[in-house]
Design an enzyme around this catalytic site. Sequence first.
Site, PDB file in Angstrom:
ATOM      1  N   GLU A  89      76.166  22.709  41.239  1.00  5.02           N
ATOM      2  CA  GLU A  89      76.037  21.718  42.295  1.00  5.02           C
ATOM      3  C   GLU A  89      76.045  20.327  41.666  1.00  5.02           C
ATOM      4  O   GLU A  89      75.666  20.157  40.505  1.00  5.02           O
ATOM      5  CB  GLU A  89      74.748  21.939  43.087  1.00  5.02           C
ATOM      6  CG  GLU A  89      73.472  21.804  42.281  1.00  5.02           C
ATOM      7  CD  GLU A  89      72.233  21.996  43.133  1.00  5.02           C
ATOM      8  OE1 GLU A  89      72.321  21.849  44.364  1.00  5.02           O
ATOM      9  OE2 GLU A  89      71.166  22.305  42.558  1.00  5.02           O
ATOM     10  N   LEU A  91      74.583  16.545  41.658  1.00  5.29           N
ATOM     11  CA  LEU A  91      73.455  15.737  42.084  1.00  5.29           C
ATOM     12  C   LEU A  91      73.717  14.284  41.704  1.00  5.29           C
ATOM     13  O   LEU A  91      74.141  13.995  40.580  1.00  5.29           O
ATOM     14  CB  LEU A  91      72.151  16.216  41.435  1.00  5.29           C
ATOM     15  CG  LEU A  91      71.742  17.674  41.690  1.00  5.29           C
ATOM     16  CD1 LEU A  91      70.447  17.991  40.941  1.00  5.29           C
ATOM     17  CD2 LEU A  91      71.579  17.945  43.171  1.00  5.29           C
ATOM     18  N   ASP A 195      65.351  19.646  25.140  1.00  2.84           N
ATOM     19  CA  ASP A 195      65.909  18.341  24.735  1.00  2.84           C
ATOM     20  C   ASP A 195      65.532  17.296  25.784  1.00  2.84           C
ATOM     21  O   ASP A 195      66.373  16.600  26.336  1.00  2.84           O
ATOM     22  CB  ASP A 195      67.424  18.448  24.592  1.00  2.84           C
ATOM     23  CG  ASP A 195      68.048  17.249  23.882  1.00  2.84           C
ATOM     24  OD1 ASP A 195      67.300  16.462  23.273  1.00  2.84           O
ATOM     25  OD2 ASP A 195      69.284  17.097  23.947  1.00  2.84           O
TER      26      ASP A 195
END
Length: 296
Positions: A89, A91, A195
Amino acid sequence: MSSIFLPYLQNIEPDAHFTFNLPLIASSSGKRYFAKVGSPGEKDQYAGEAESLRAIYKAAPGLAPRLLANGTTGDDTPSGAGNPFFLSEYLDIGSLTIQTAELLGERLAKELHTFKSPNGFGFAVPTYCGATRQDNGWFSTWEECFSTMIKNLLQKLPSERKYVELLNKGEEVRKKVVPWLLCPLVIDPVLLHGDLWSGNTGTDRKTGQPVIFDPSSYYGHGEADLAIARIFGGIPESFFAAYHKQMPKTEPVQQYSLHGDLYELYHYLNHTVLFGGGYSGSALQKMNKLLRACPQ
């Protein structure tokens, strides 16, 4: 490229039409998707990111972009060679605010860092912290897992004269400091982003909720996820306060800052591997501090 992703998109939205402008794909419904295709040599890197996102979605749905598909274009050929691909998806992400940083700290503590591995410390597939390959695998103790992570970084440093002291003291840290600080910890292997610096965090402009992305996940000590955030700044202090409001510092609390120094050392070493000697001085400073603190 559209032929790679179209079957997956049509399965998600059977009646929609799609416009491809990679890495973005726009649907006639108004939805947008993020897609990328790599070179054959990046197969493990794509797989590591995909498995990290799958794990994060199980632990904390909505905290990271949802993976929709991944694979390799040559998986159906006899050789198995081909290009890795990735679909998630899309964003629209802005910077963290004081408020969303606080929410991120809460979600990390309550969801991600309570999601336990049944297999021990480590991860099932290699992941990449930046461009650095982390081989992973499974370990029965956090001490063994983290010591191996440090060892792998030391092995990636060139055996040049300027790194001799760093390599020698790095081995000394592995043999003395890691057992001293990590062996006594009573912790579960919980899911980490791996990270978590400010460039891999943000705010979903549509929902106003915090988002993390570009993970290099493994199961370890939750406090290790805070290290790189401290090194490079950019994440508001409200994140750390909210995190520890939900997740108390690991006993012995008096060694909390030393645990942080050890976990920060990993990222200073990784940046030395990635970008050269500019970070080696910071790594050496951390090593010297830890070795001075360690009982001889």
